[in-house]
Enzyme design. Structure first.
Site, mmCIF file in Angstrom:
data_model
loop_
_atom_site.group_PDB
_atom_site.id
_atom_site.type_symbol
_atom_site.label_atom_id
_atom_site.label_comp_id
_atom_site.label_asym_id
_atom_site.label_seq_id
_atom_site.Cartn_x
_atom_site.Cartn_y
_atom_site.Cartn_z
ATOM 1 C CG HIS A 1 -1.899 0.982 1.416
ATOM 2 N ND1 HIS A 1 -1.642 2.259 1.860
ATOM 3 C CD2 HIS A 1 -3.230 0.925 1.188
ATOM 4 C CE1 HIS A 1 -2.777 2.943 1.906
ATOM 5 N NE2 HIS A 1 -3.762 2.156 1.493
ATOM 6 C CG ASP B 1 0.213 -2.615 6.216
ATOM 7 O OD1 ASP B 1 -0.792 -2.784 6.941
ATOM 8 O OD2 ASP B 1 0.187 -1.937 5.179
ATOM 9 C CD GLN C 1 -7.107 -4.489 3.857
ATOM 10 O OE1 GLN C 1 -8.057 -5.235 4.093
ATOM 11 N NE2 GLN C 1 -7.279 -3.210 3.554
ATOM 12 C CE LYS D 1 -7.439 -0.059 6.110
ATOM 13 N NZ LYS D 1 -8.232 0.343 4.955
ATOM 14 C CB CYS E 1 -3.689 3.248 -1.606
ATOM 15 S SG CYS E 1 -4.920 4.492 -1.280
HETATM 16 N N1 PLP Z 1 -1.985 -0.838 4.520
HETATM 17 C C1 PLP Z 1 -2.898 -1.557 3.875
HETATM 18 C C2 PLP Z 1 -2.538 -2.916 3.376
HETATM 19 C C3 PLP Z 1 -4.175 -1.032 3.673
HETATM 20 O O1 PLP Z 1 -5.087 -1.745 3.007
HETATM 21 C C4 PLP Z 1 -4.477 0.267 4.159
HETATM 22 C C5 PLP Z 1 -5.795 0.875 3.929
HETATM 23 O O2 PLP Z 1 -6.464 0.603 2.971
HETATM 24 C C6 PLP Z 1 -3.479 0.956 4.853
HETATM 25 C C7 PLP Z 1 -2.243 0.377 5.008
HETATM 26 C C8 PLP Z 1 -3.726 2.322 5.403
HETATM 27 O O3 PLP Z 1 -4.633 2.270 6.444
HETATM 28 P P1 PLP Z 1 -5.202 3.611 7.101
HETATM 29 O O4 PLP Z 1 -5.729 4.451 5.979
HETATM 30 O O5 PLP Z 1 -6.252 3.130 8.022
HETATM 31 O O6 PLP Z 1 -4.064 4.266 7.801
#
Ligand code: PLP
Length: 404
Positions: free
Chosen positions: A122, A199, A202, A225, A363
């Site tokens: 991401h 990370d 998900q 999430k 993203c």
């Molecule tokens: N990392 C992953 C794999 C994600 O899917 C997302 C959000 O879609 C994020 C990071 C970023 O999360 P947040 O916008 O809640 O900080």
């Protein structure tokens, strides 16, 4: 028995209509809906407890502090971390990753040092490191993925050298649904003496994670999430690293003593929590974690795996269907395109049928380049989704396909 009827009743929004159709909410990868218990706990705190935390001697402040610190303990237990000193509240995964890139980068990375990311990251796990790159001249190395959307392990091992300082990878791809074996990522990195950031944005909503089993040095996730409120997330970090990292921001809460000449910093985890925290959101997050734990993450996983298999099987039979990501371990996320139908057209027309999906690059533009597409449509499932809703999606896709 997975009591889906009663589970759905916990989420009032699922009863609403969109354009005259019952809502089918398949954008859980972006954010999840909130159960009553989360909203009620937060409302109750605002109505009956509200006061700033850690500062007041008065009754309400102490109650609010108790709730906030109890929430930290709930997170610790949820992650199976060793101590609440390892649990830092942030605004979400993005801030957690930025904190590590900034503070770990400040302490341990110098010009020419390297961080290893993967091709399926991401943007939050790319751009944070690019900011450090601009500041310090570090290098970003990238683990390629194969055509099934899995990490290429031999290539990963080849990326290590004397300059490698950090590995930062996603647990689950928000586009491909690939579940990465983060234990393997960690073992290989640790063999080279390199720490790992995972990370978990998900993964945490879909299956149980255990910091002792994964062994990562840092782990990030977002409250919104996992059926919790927006504006709160978590950074888990081993004390051995947190202790040696400088603070992220300066302000109240993170200090011990301040003079104009010199400041000493607070103990962990408060060193990384400058300013008034979102102490109501922490309560909401704790209730959300209690909620998924009460249902049981193993049962949530089984339910969502069933949905995913069913959806993959039904969608796979639609003429012109291209599904992106065929990893052997596939989470509740399906990215697809049908024929030459633009992802935006598909998303917009499905929306008219009451079906909420995500469209675009999610993203993850570098991953889109790897897949050779500009964007995809993404259906991502949550604990309250049903096979009947998958049927509505499949019918919807077929209707849209006929229109083109
Ligand atoms: N990392 C992953 C794999 C994600 O899917 C997302 C959000 O879609 C994020 C990071 C970023 O999360 P947040 O916008 O809640 O900080």
């Amino acid at each position: 028995m997975y009591d889906i009827e009663n589970i759905r009743k916990d989420f009032p929004i699922l009863g609403r209509e969109v354009y005259g159709h019952p809502l089918v909410y398949f954008d859980n990868g972006a954010t999840t809906q909130k159960p009553r218990c989360v909203v009620e706990a937060m409302t109750d705190e605002y109505y009956n407890v509200n006061a700033n935390v850690h500062r007041g001697v008065h009754f309400l402040s102490q109650k609010a502090t108790e709730l906030h610190e109890a929430a930290r303990e709930t997170v610790r237990s949820f992650l199976n971390a060793r101590s609440t000193s390892e649990i830092v509240f942030t605004r979400g995964t993005t801030e957690s990753i930025n904190l590590v890139a900034s503070c770990f980068g400040e302490a341990f990375m110098h010009e020419g040092d390297e961080v290893i990311l993967s091709e399926m990251e991401h943007h939050s796990n790319i751009v944070s490191w690019q900011l450090l790159q601009a500041r310090k001249g570090i290098k970003i190395r990238v683990i390629p993925i194969n055509d099934d959307g899995e990490l290429m392990w031999d290539e990963y091992e080849r990326l290590f050298n004397a300059h490698t300082r950090m590995v930062s990878v996603t647990h689950v791809s928000n586009v491909l649904g690939t579940v990465n074996s983060v234990r393997r990522v960690v073992d290989i990195a640790h063999d080279h003496g390199v720490p790992v950031l995972v990370d978990g944005a998900q993964s945490t909503p879909h299956f149980a994670v255990d910091m002792q089993a994964i062994g990562a040095d840092f782990f990030a996730f977002s409250g919104h999430k996992i059926y919790g409120p927006t504006g709160i997330g978590v950074l888990y970090g081993k004390e051995q690293w947190f202790d040696r990292m400088p603070p992220y921001m300066g302000g109240g809460e993170m200090i011990q003593h301040v003079t104009f000449e010199h400041t000493t910093f607070n103990e962990l985890p408060f060193k990384f929590e400058a300013g008034t925290p979102d102490y109501v959101a922490s309560t909401g997050l704790a209730r959300a974690l209690d909620y998924v734990s009460r249902i049981g993450l193993d049962r949530i996983y089984a339910h969502e795996q069933d949905l995913t298999r069913y959806a993959l099987e039904r969608m796979g039979r639609i003429p012109g269907m291209r599904i992106f990501g065929h990893a052997s371990e596939h989470d509740a996320v399906i990215s697809f395109l049908v024929g030459h139908i633009h992802h935006l057209d598909m998303g917009t027309l499905l929306d008219r049928l009451g079906i909420a999906v995500r469209t675009g690059h999610h993203c993850a533009e570098p991953l889109m380049h790897r897949l050779g597409v500009e964007g995809t449509v993404r259906a991502s499932f949550g604990l309250y989704n049903t096979r009947e809703e998958v049927d509505v999606l499949v019918d919807g896709i077929e209707r849209v396909a006929k229109m083109f």
